[in-house]
Design an enzyme around this catalytic site. Structure first.
Site, PDB file in Angstrom:
ATOM      1  N   GLU A  76     101.581 -32.229  46.333  1.00 24.54           N
ATOM      2  CA  GLU A  76     102.642 -31.197  46.288  1.00 24.54           C
ATOM      3  C   GLU A  76     103.656 -31.382  44.985  1.00 24.54           C
ATOM      4  O   GLU A  76     103.861 -30.268  44.634  1.00 24.54           O
ATOM      5  CB  GLU A  76     103.291 -31.301  47.589  1.00 24.54           C
ATOM      6  N   ASP A  77     103.888 -32.461  44.782  1.00 28.04           N
ATOM      7  CA  ASP A  77     105.210 -32.648  43.781  1.00 28.04           C
ATOM      8  C   ASP A  77     104.697 -33.416  42.718  1.00 28.04           C
ATOM      9  O   ASP A  77     105.827 -33.850  41.845  1.00 28.04           O
ATOM     10  CB  ASP A  77     106.192 -33.512  44.600  1.00 28.04           C
TER      11      ASP A  77
END
Ligand code: MN
Length: 724
Positions: A76-77
């Protein structure tokens, strides 16, 4: 922050065979991947996944879950892809990370509480593997612990609300009690800090004035049990501020009356001791009515078992007591993860037998847990099937709907509102126009395009799955058909009455309702329209004398057909207006081509049956082409049409829209044709095909009718039927 070796050591205490090297690799990988990213607290970002992994290790999750905890934010990051994780850590871990990532991308778009239950189900449906959910909960717990670092009050509130509505109930369902209480308290602190502070203040005050009340009560209970020779561990605590708050709201009590704040727990050896301890406590103190709950014989849906009771305790305070065995205690504390440890402990008794609960998935889950060999086995095989029979979709405003799997935009439209269903013309799924029969998938955003002019299509019934959609479509189609049959029936009845020169009154028809088993006059017309009764049946029922009026002996300009069906013609073989026949030979008019005066015709001799009259272009004749001996040259007598009326059959294709059938019947009526039978042969979305038998005097009249029908805008095509 938990150090690398501490984490690895901790996992190895409960999973000695854990892949130490993989754990180390994951720790280093997440540290590098998150690099210099920072949390709102100012801490390096990677402290977060490490804490999450730590929380998971406290619950003794398997090493794949721990690794997932470490990696859970990398996709996700950071630049990391699922494929990379797959290569480095295998499909099990990459599948789990992918699951957690997808869950994190969901956001509760609507803060309406009624959506919460559906949203929880969506989270569960998307979790697939229970470990995905547990990692997500650990992630949420750590985020809640650090919530106060987030600057935006609105964002804090949103996260807290979501935690309260979604994640607290989920944590409770999988039975991790301390996580649930902590999440609840952290959310409460954000959502209603004043109420929480007041309750804490009141608790402080009670503690000050009462001294170590909990300690004293605990000691008295312990004495009571040891005197009664029940080996027990007694502990006591204050209830959580949030549970006190809930109780205050439910019972509408103020702080001053707030006394029911202590909860005690008695942990004993076995189930027998649970009931003995209960007996001792109820013998010594008066119990509060309505507070006793036996969750041992009837466990909670999440597998929780204990005896609960409320008594006026040693210090004249209301206290709550939970009595349970050590096994029950561990399950209550650890949740589902504890179950495998007791798989052999006391056999089927540990399988909760709660019937009729909505948490069927959990029961199934627990069954899997019971049958699993060990922790690894249990976790690996716990593919959660829960809610796999449902699909969850969003409205454009973010409202969430749960529908049965296989549902389409039409099901969705009807679920939103009947009117929307009735008028839907198209659907946009995730922004793209898609066919109405498309099956929806979890998380789809569905926008229904409606039009006032649209009405439900009968063809929708072939792909909708919800009962509501099906019922609405059927109701509509039925009412529309009924409307058409009603008009047709009324027309048929009016005509036959006029023909026989009898008055048609509502009253007269009402008198025969019972005989036709009809509820109303309209029902009667519908029955005639549908062909269940003929107009003649009605006429004769109302006016038995009419039978004489319509006898074929009354020759005249048509209108005196003796029968509704072409087959009835046999009876009149004697008066056939044909030339070229052998006298007294039985004559039939072929049902394939329905010859009419004016048609060029031919007779075919059929052994034992006489002669059958066909039109010269009837396709049936082909089968007699090699039997010239059976052909008979026949023709109409001049003025044949004066003798009687004949039934011609036309095949029509009508547009499937209101009024089409009525248009057809009125055109036929205008040209003096009398409909004696009508049959649908095919029905599609846009058109329906039907066969109409019309009483006419000759082919010219039928040709006129066919021409008039062709002129009608609602009639798509029409021709004389060539074979029935
Ligand atoms: Mn996270």
């Amino acid at each position: 922050m938990l150090r690398q070796y501490e984490l690895v050591e901790r996992v190895k205490t409960y999973e000695p065979g854990a892949d130490e090297e993989a754990l180390n690799r994951a720790y280093v990988f997440t540290m590098r991947a998150h690099g210099t990213q920072k949390r709102a607290s100012g801490d390096p970002y990677f402290s977060h996944p490490v804490e999450v992994a730590g929380l998971l290790s406290e619950k003794r999750l398997d090493s794949a879950s721990i690794i997932t905890g470490l990696l859970h934010d990398t996709v996700e990051d950071t630049e990391t892809t699922v494929e990379q994780i797959d290569q480095m850590f295998g499909t099990e871990v990459s599948g789990l990370v992918d699951g957690v990532t997808k869950l994190s991308q969901l956001e509760l778009q609507s803060d309406r509480t009624k959506q919460a239950e559906n949203f929880r189900k969506l989270v569960l449906a998307m979790s697939q593997d229970i470990r995905v959910l547990v990692v997500k909960l650990a992630d949420r717990l750590h985020n809640m612990r650090t919530l106060h670092f987030i600057k935006s009050a609105e964002k804090r509130r949103r996260i807290a609300r979501e935690t309260m509505d979604i994640y607290v109930p989920l944590t409770e369902r999988i039975g991790i009690r301390d996580w649930k209480e902590e999440l609840e308290d952290l959310a409460f602190q954000e959502l209603n800090p004043d109420a929480r502070a007041s309750i804490i203040k009141r608790l402080d005050f009670l503690r000050e004035t009462g001294g170590d009340l909990i300690g004293r009560v605990r000691a008295r209970l312990a004495d009571l049990l040891s005197e009664g020779e029940v080996a027990a561990e007694v502990s006591g605590r204050e209830k959580s501020p949030y549970s006190i708050w809930r109780k205050m709201q439910r019972q509408n009590v103020g702080f001053e009356q707030l006394s029911d704040i202590m909860a005690f727990r008695v942990v004993v050896e076995d189930i027998d001791d649970c009931y003995r301890a209960l007996g001792l406590i109820h013998g010594a103190y008066s119990s509060v009515p309505g507070r006793f709950k036996d969750y041992i014989s009837l466990p909670k849906p999440n597998g929780y078992r204990s005896l609960h009771t409320g008594v006026i305790g040693p210090e004249n305070q209301r206290i709550e007591i939970q009595i349970r065995t050590r096994e029950m205690h561990e399950i209550a504390e650890l949740g589902v993860a504890a179950h495998w440890r007791y798989k052999d402990a006391d056999g089927p008794a540990s399988a909760p037998q709660t019937e009729g609960t909505q948490y069927k998935w959990l029961r199934e889950l627990l069954e899997i847990l019971e049958n699993a060999a060990g922790p690894e086995d249990f976790l690996e095989h716990t593919k959660m099937e829960m809610f796999s029979d449902q699909v969850f979709v969003f409205t454009p405003k973010g409202d969430l709907f749960a529908l049965p799997r296989g549902s389409t935009p039409v099901d969705f439209a009807y679920a939103v509102h009947t009117d929307i269903g009735d008028r839907c013309t198209a659907a946009r799924i995730n922004g793209r126009i898609m066919p109405l029969r498309t099956q929806l998938r979890n998380g789809d955003q569905v926008e229904v395009v409606t039009s006032k002019a649209q009405t439900p299509s009968p063809s929708w019934e072939s792909f909708v799955v919800t009962g509501k959609a099906r019922a609405c479509i059927r109701r509509f189609v039925r009412s529309q058909q009924r409307e058409q049959y009603l008009k047709l029936g009324r027309e048929i009845v009016e005509r036959i009455f006029a023909q026989a020169q009898y008055e048609l009154t509502e009253k007269a028809l009402k008198g025969v309702l019972k005989r036709f088993r009809a509820e109303s006059v309209d029902d009667l017309y519908v029955a005639v329209g549908e062909g269940r009764h003929t107009g003649r049946d009605l006429l004769y029922a109302v006016y038995p004398g009419a039978r004489e009026q319509l006898q074929p002996t009354r020759k005249g300009k048509a209108k005196s057909a003796p029968s509704d069906a072409p087959a009835g013609r046999e009876d009149r073989a004697g008066s056939v207006p044909l030339r070229g026949l052998i006298p007294n030979m039985a004559v039939h008019y072929a049902k394939c081509c329905h010859p009419l005066p004016g048609d060029r015709i031919v007779g075919i001799v059929t052994t034992g049956k006489g002669v059958t009259i066909h039109t010269v272009d009837c396709p049936t004749l082909e089968s007699f082409s090699d039997m010239p001996e059976r052909w008979l040259d026949v023709g109409w007598e001049a003025g044949a049409e004066e003798h009687s009326s004949f039934v011609g059959r036309v095949k029509a294709v009508l547009s499937n829209e209101p009024g089409a059938l009525a248009a057809l019947t009125s055109v036929i009526g205008r040209d003096g044709g009398n409909i004696t039978n009508l049959k649908f042969t095919d029905r599609s979305e846009d058109f329906f095909d039907l066969l109409v038998d019309v009483e006419v005097t000759d082919v010219r009249q039928l040709s006129n009718i066919v021409a008039a029908l062709r002129a009608s805008p609602l009639v798509n095509s029409v021709e004389r039927a060539q074979s029935g």
